[in-house]
Design an enzyme around this catalytic site. Sequence first.
Site, PDB file in Angstrom:
ATOM      1  N   ASP A  67       9.097  -1.464   9.972  1.00 41.32           N
ATOM      2  CA  ASP A  67       8.257  -2.668  10.066  1.00 41.32           C
ATOM      3  C   ASP A  67       8.965  -3.788  10.821  1.00 41.32           C
ATOM      4  O   ASP A  67      10.154  -3.691  11.138  1.00 41.32           O
ATOM      5  CB  ASP A  67       7.830  -3.139   8.664  1.00 41.32           C
ATOM      6  CG  ASP A  67       8.989  -3.201   7.668  1.00 41.32           C
ATOM      7  OD1 ASP A  67      10.156  -3.199   8.096  1.00 41.32           O
ATOM      8  OD2 ASP A  67       8.715  -3.255   6.455  1.00 41.32           O
ATOM      9  N   ASN A 132       7.555  -4.221  -6.890  1.00 37.79           N
ATOM     10  CA  ASN A 132       6.151  -3.893  -7.196  1.00 37.79           C
ATOM     11  C   ASN A 132       5.756  -2.510  -6.664  1.00 37.79           C
ATOM     12  O   ASN A 132       4.583  -2.156  -6.670  1.00 37.79           O
ATOM     13  CB  ASN A 132       5.218  -4.967  -6.611  1.00 37.79           C
ATOM     14  CG  ASN A 132       5.273  -5.039  -5.091  1.00 37.79           C
ATOM     15  OD1 ASN A 132       5.974  -4.257  -4.450  1.00 37.79           O
ATOM     16  ND2 ASN A 132       4.531  -5.962  -4.507  1.00 37.79           N
ATOM     17  N   HIS A 134       6.187  -1.413  -3.520  1.00 30.27           N
ATOM     18  CA  HIS A 134       5.815  -1.323  -2.101  1.00 30.27           C
ATOM     19  C   HIS A 134       6.849  -0.519  -1.313  1.00 30.27           C
ATOM     20  O   HIS A 134       8.011  -0.436  -1.697  1.00 30.27           O
ATOM     21  CB  HIS A 134       5.582  -2.708  -1.480  1.00 30.27           C
ATOM     22  CG  HIS A 134       6.797  -3.534  -1.224  1.00 30.27           C
ATOM     23  ND1 HIS A 134       6.802  -4.904  -1.290  1.00 30.27           N
ATOM     24  CD2 HIS A 134       8.079  -3.197  -0.889  1.00 30.27           C
ATOM     25  CE1 HIS A 134       8.007  -5.366  -0.995  1.00 30.27           C
ATOM     26  NE2 HIS A 134       8.797  -4.351  -0.751  1.00 30.27           N
TER      27      HIS A 134
END
Length: 239
Positions: A67, A132, A134
Amino acid sequence: MEVIICKDYDEASAKAYEVMKEVISAKDDATLGLATGSTPIGLYKNMIKDHKENGVSYAKCHSFNLDEYVGIDRNHEQSYYTFMHENLFNHIDIKEENINLPYGDDQAACDAYEKAMDGYKIDIQVLGIGANGHIGFNEPGTSFDSLTHIVDLQEKTISDNARFFNNDMNLVPKKAITMGIATIMKAKKVLLIATGANKADAVYGLVKGEVTESLPASILQRHPDVVVVVDEAAASKIK
Ligand code: PGA
């Protein structure tokens, strides 16, 4: 899914490098999927050390990162492009032209990245995991069918990252471009590293939880070749 529990961050980094080394020893032109964040820095230090001391070479390797922020220049000090150069690329012999990070803010940039990866097939994809669950910038609720896409960063991520941008939330990028979940699942092998007590719930969901888009990493239970390297603290809920 193979789970390897290590004592601490340093041992996890060394173990993660063993997994990586097996891939690059078997294939000197391996395609590496790489990640940013604090977790893989120890792995990258081991890669650099073995390159410098024993000549392990990346000259024929290609790399694709997960990313990148949207809206800041590649050469910005906080870009993932800069992060990867400072923490790995500048210290090994990978060729600049073989390095790939997604870049851009539109569908054409996403499509181009998918196409580039399809030409190579990632031999090993390094992943961290968010508290979380991700992976990459794929937050809870992201479709398991997602390919490379543009995401709006969550308020929490923007405030967490403000520390890298003079504590000014206005300076933090509001969007990112990320490989999707389906993109990550195309990798031949996945190496996920998680350390620290704040990752224990996410690691539980990854290893033992229901496969659900509410915890993106749980999809890895359906991947045929995943190695999860964790420290004791991150493993506290799976033992
Ligand atoms: P971290 O981030 O390595 O900085 O903990 C991991 C992630 O959010 O994927």
